[in-house]
Design an enzyme around this catalytic site. Structure first.
Site, short mmCIF file in Angstrom:
data_model
loop_
_atom_site.label_atom_id
_atom_site.label_comp_id
_atom_site.label_asym_id
_atom_site.label_seq_id
_atom_site.Cartn_x
_atom_site.Cartn_y
_atom_site.Cartn_z
N HIS A 130 78.84 91.71 10.56
CA HIS A 130 77.78 90.71 10.91
C HIS A 130 77.97 90.13 12.42
O HIS A 130 77.19 90.01 13.32
CB HIS A 130 78.22 89.55 10.30
CG HIS A 130 77.54 88.22 10.67
ND1 HIS A 130 76.46 87.70 10.15
CD2 HIS A 130 77.71 87.05 11.52
CE1 HIS A 130 75.96 86.47 10.63
NE2 HIS A 130 77.10 86.18 11.65
N GLU A 131 79.39 90.23 12.91
CA GLU A 131 79.68 89.97 14.29
C GLU A 131 79.16 91.14 15.33
O GLU A 131 78.49 90.57 16.24
CB GLU A 131 81.03 89.60 14.51
CG GLU A 131 81.79 88.54 13.63
CD GLU A 131 81.10 87.30 13.82
OE1 GLU A 131 80.56 87.05 14.97
OE2 GLU A 131 80.83 86.52 13.01
N HIS A 134 75.39 90.31 16.07
CA HIS A 134 75.44 89.64 16.94
C HIS A 134 75.21 90.22 18.39
O HIS A 134 74.75 90.03 19.33
CB HIS A 134 76.34 88.56 16.82
CG HIS A 134 75.97 87.43 16.14
ND1 HIS A 134 74.73 86.83 15.92
CD2 HIS A 134 76.60 86.80 14.96
CE1 HIS A 134 74.63 85.85 15.24
NE2 HIS A 134 75.59 85.69 14.27
N GLU A 204 70.98 84.01 12.59
CA GLU A 204 72.06 84.32 11.52
C GLU A 204 71.63 85.09 10.46
O GLU A 204 72.23 86.09 10.04
CB GLU A 204 72.87 82.82 11.36
CG GLU A 204 73.57 82.07 11.88
CD GLU A 204 74.79 82.80 12.54
OE1 GLU A 204 75.33 83.62 11.81
OE2 GLU A 204 75.12 82.83 13.75
#
Length: 307
Positions: A130-131, A134, A204
């Site tokens: 997930h990071e 980003h 998100e």
């Protein structure tokens, strides 16, 4: 699009900073605020990532000091066709993680010791993926810049509270300065909220989806989100630096679960539901031309390079 959003955000925050400076000190205050804002913009672009990591006392690790975590991030970055980011660990019992950096070539990802201790390897992989999403989507620049500018506005509010501004040079009442103090004091508590609203909560959801694609297991990320939101403990560094709350995968201040106009994160339950829907979609999850079987019900799970 993110570059446009970043430019608009910087312009808006600079104008706000200058406006409060004018109310506090007239034209002189306006010029000082402009100079400070220009310096902050320059510094935040080049050094905000280092500042954020320092705020949370993150320590950099490598394949010798944290081999499992480092290898995990390296493998996930390779899957996503991203440069290897710097890897940091934050000594904090609260399970959480964030990414920072002005671009993929200068990115860093950080995980708390609570995350690494409480989550399974597959769940950690989902969080770090997930990071990395980003990083890939270049969300980290706007996330990092907003954290720095929010901190600057909060500092301005504290300055106004301490040194006043409600009197002129002759000691007489200065209504304009008094208004400036009030504005600064009102802005300060809500500065983090204002700038965090500039970070679209849809990012998100996009990072969740892309992260699930990178790690190949949507349900592992869903399980990780449930554990992080349910394992909320005090995060002293986050409490001291609330402007960085939007950078974490789950709000570190409250474990926020409610979708609202002022929330920094989507409702965790909604994010989990979206990931479950992704896992239930027909066919395997695609990972840059490769496929992986999502962990749906009793379906077999793809064993990643992390175990």
């Amino acid at each position: 699009m993110n570059m446009i959003k970043t430019a608009m955000l910087i312009a808006g925050m600079t104008a706000l900073f200058m406006g409060v400076g004018f109310l506090l000190g007239g034209r002189a205050g306006l010029m000082i605020a402009f100079a400070v804002a220009a310096a902050m913009n320059f510094v935040s672009y080049w050094n905000a990532d280092k500042m954020v990591l320092r705020m949370h006392h993150a320590r950099e690790v490598d394949e010798h000091t944290a081999p499992d975590t480092y290898r995990l991030v390296r493998d996930l970055a390779a899957r996503a066709n991203l440069p290897m980011p710097r890897v940091y660990i934050v000594e904090n019992d609260q399970p959480n993680a964030f990414a920072t950096g002005r671009n993929p070539a200068n990115a860093a990802v950080a995980a708390t010791t609570g995350l690494l201790r409480r989550l399974t390897p597959d769940e950690v992989a989902g969080v770090m993926a997930h990071e990395l999403a980003h990083v890939e989507n270049r969300d980290t620049l706007i996330m990092t810049v907003t954290a720095t500018l929010a901190g600057a506005i909060s500092m301005l509010g504290n300055f106004a509270f301490l040194f006043g501004g409600s009197r002129d040079s002759n000691g007489n009442g200065n209504p304009l300065g008094f208004i400036g103090v009030l504005v600064a004091m009102i802005v300060a508590p809500f500065a983090a909220m204002i700038v965090q609203m500039a970070i679209s909560r849809t990012r998100e959801y996009a990072a969740d989806r892309r992260g699930a694609e990178i790690c190949g297991q949507p349900l592992s990320l869903a399980s990780a989100l449930a554990k992080i939101a349910g394992g909320h403990t005090l995060n002293v560094d986050a409490e001291r630096n609330p402007a960085t709350a939007h950078m974490f995968i789950v709000n570190p201040l409250s474990g926020q679960r409610m979708d609202s106009l002022f929330s920094t994160h989507p409702d965790t339950a909604n994010r989990i539901e979206a990931l479950r829907a992704l896992a239930a979609e027909a066919g395997p999850v695609t990972i840059r031309g490769r496929s992986a079987v999502p962990a749906v019900g009793g379906a077999p799970r793809r064993k990643g390079p992390w175990g």
